[in-house]
Design an enzyme around this catalytic site. Structure first.
Site, mmCIF file in Angstrom:
data_model
loop_
_atom_site.group_PDB
_atom_site.id
_atom_site.type_symbol
_atom_site.label_atom_id
_atom_site.label_comp_id
_atom_site.label_asym_id
_atom_site.label_seq_id
_atom_site.Cartn_x
_atom_site.Cartn_y
_atom_site.Cartn_z
ATOM 1 N N GLY A 10 0.847 -1.206 0.000
ATOM 2 C CA GLY A 10 0.000 0.000 0.000
ATOM 3 C C GLY A 10 0.869 1.237 0.000
ATOM 4 O O GLY A 10 1.750 1.384 0.840
ATOM 5 N N GLY A 12 -0.348 4.490 0.041
ATOM 6 C CA GLY A 12 -1.058 5.701 0.476
ATOM 7 C C GLY A 12 -0.145 6.460 1.434
ATOM 8 O O GLY A 12 1.050 6.141 1.565
ATOM 9 N N LYS A 198 -10.566 2.909 19.455
ATOM 10 C CA LYS A 198 -10.332 3.634 18.198
ATOM 11 C C LYS A 198 -11.498 3.378 17.229
ATOM 12 O O LYS A 198 -11.969 4.285 16.538
ATOM 13 C CB LYS A 198 -8.992 3.166 17.596
ATOM 14 C CG LYS A 198 -8.646 3.734 16.237
ATOM 15 C CD LYS A 198 -7.732 4.910 16.382
ATOM 16 C CE LYS A 198 -7.328 5.680 15.145
ATOM 17 N NZ LYS A 198 -7.672 5.282 13.854
ATOM 18 N N ASN A 202 -13.825 6.181 15.601
ATOM 19 C CA ASN A 202 -13.984 6.300 14.146
ATOM 20 C C ASN A 202 -15.453 6.176 13.731
ATOM 21 O O ASN A 202 -15.896 6.852 12.805
ATOM 22 C CB ASN A 202 -13.150 5.251 13.406
ATOM 23 C CG ASN A 202 -11.673 5.583 13.392
ATOM 24 O OD1 ASN A 202 -10.844 4.761 13.734
ATOM 25 N ND2 ASN A 202 -11.319 6.794 13.017
ATOM 26 N N ASN A 206 -16.042 9.679 11.845
ATOM 27 C CA ASN A 206 -15.892 9.579 10.387
ATOM 28 C C ASN A 206 -17.186 9.769 9.588
ATOM 29 O O ASN A 206 -17.211 10.582 8.662
ATOM 30 C CB ASN A 206 -15.195 8.256 10.031
ATOM 31 C CG ASN A 206 -13.753 8.236 10.539
ATOM 32 O OD1 ASN A 206 -13.477 8.694 11.632
ATOM 33 N ND2 ASN A 206 -12.832 7.719 9.753
HETATM 34 O O1 PAF Z 1 -9.880 8.075 10.235
HETATM 35 C C1 PAF Z 1 -9.446 9.170 10.638
HETATM 36 O O2 PAF Z 1 -9.449 10.185 9.960
HETATM 37 C C2 PAF Z 1 -8.806 9.250 12.017
HETATM 38 O O3 PAF Z 1 -8.747 7.980 12.570
HETATM 39 C C3 PAF Z 1 -9.473 10.237 12.987
HETATM 40 C C4 PAF Z 1 -9.157 9.858 14.410
HETATM 41 C C5 PAF Z 1 -10.972 10.304 12.820
HETATM 42 C C6 PAF Z 1 -8.850 11.597 12.811
HETATM 43 O O4 PAF Z 1 -9.093 12.189 11.589
#
Ligand code: PAF
Length: 318
Positions: A10, A12, A198, A202, A206
């Protein structure tokens, strides 16, 4: 043969960043090899990765690259594989790489979510699948040219696997092989809790950044978004408390507020994908949470609405 040969799958922002850091870490050993999606991607590779860190000069790293789809049959087994592609691309890529992976190949996963990490931990030899969770911020200025925008930390750990009790030693060995100093990597003996937390964060930040089309910080400063975020955190907390596989987590709303504040100027990875017309990891975030909820007959209306909203935006590719 060198014992610490790395392959990085990857290219990226995170893949390039870690590949460059691995090269610096292994100056006296073998260069890491960048594994690209196919021969077309390989043809576009300029032969080097460029890393731009605010306040320091632009650095270039000449790294060899290969196409995953055109690896020579007689290539020796991969010793260490850092997987930095998206969650949904991981398993297909590993299937393609299967002829070059053996029982002792060590895999380090950098993906968002928890599903891939759990499945691979169960499927592969005990003590060979590591998870890396990171707060480094990076974005792609041009292909193979990365801006390391936020110097963060990284935590390395293993998910529990029935047959493996020598976690501490496996972690210590892996830590030495990674660029622990430059990338601020430390071992975490409670990786399951870190990944679930986490994952929860997210699932909250997100999709809402897509719906409100905003930076992470605006989820707190925009009154409507903040109320939505708080309601979503309540639903996620209830789900996490009810899922038998989820460890005890600290207050989700407090954690989400801290992360949204600390990353206030960031565009979440999901919003970046939408804006770049790429497939997001939403199926591995709210998609997976809804799937777990449905397995346990738990209601998750807000997560379902947001999942659908991101799916719609993704399919419209606007
Ligand atoms: O996916 C993401 O962008 C990151 O994990 C987070 C913590 C939301 C910060 O932008």
């Amino acid at each position: 043969m060198a014992t610490d040969q790395w392959h990085v799958l990857g290219a990226g922002a995170m893949g390039c960043l870690w590949a460059a850091a691995l090269q610096r870490h292994q100056q006296t050993s073998t260069n890491p090899v960048l594994l690209l999606r196919n021969t077309a991607a390989l043809a576009r590779y300029p032969g080097m990765i460029t890393i731009e860190s605010p306040g320091s000069e632009i650095r270039q790293f000449n790294l060899p690259a290969k196409a995953v789809t055109a690896l020579p049959d007689d290539m020796p087994a991969i010793q260490n594989l850092l997987i930095a592609c998206k969650a949904q691309d991981t398993e297909p890529a590993l299937d393609t790489l299967a002829p070059w992976l053996n029982e002792s190949s060590r895999i380090v996963l950098l993906q968002n979510g928890i599903r891939v990490q759990q499945e691979l931990t169960q499927r592969r030899a005990p003590g060979t699948v590591f998870c890396l969770s990171t707060s480094h911020g990076a974005w792609i200025r041009h292909p193979f040219h990365v801006v390391h925008a936020g110097i963060g930390k990284a935590w390395l750990g293993l998910l529990p696997s029935a047959a493996h009790d020598d976690t501490t030693q496996a972690l210590a060995i892996m830590l030495k092989s990674l660029p622990f100093s430059e990338m601020n990597v430390r071992a975490d003996l409670h990786m399951s809790q870190r990944l679930w937390l986490k994952f929860a964060i997210n699932c909250a930040i997100n999709p809402l950044t897509v719906v409100y089309n905003c930076q992470n910080g605006a989820l707190l400063s925009n009154e409507l978004a903040r109320e939505h975020l708080q309601q979503l955190c309540i639903e996620i907390s209830l789900l996490m408390n009810a899922l038998p596989e989820c460890p005890a987590l600290p207050d989700i709303w407090e954690q989400v507020k801290q992360v949204a504040q600390a990353t206030e100027h960031n565009y979440s990875s999901t919003l970046q994908d939408i804006r770049n017309h790429k497939t997001t990891e939403i199926e591995h975030l709210n998609g997976w949470l809804c799937e777990l909820a449905s397995r346990h007959q738990l209601a998750c209306p807000l997560n379902q609405q947001l999942l659908q909203a991101v799916r719609d935006r993704q399919s419209r590719r606007i």
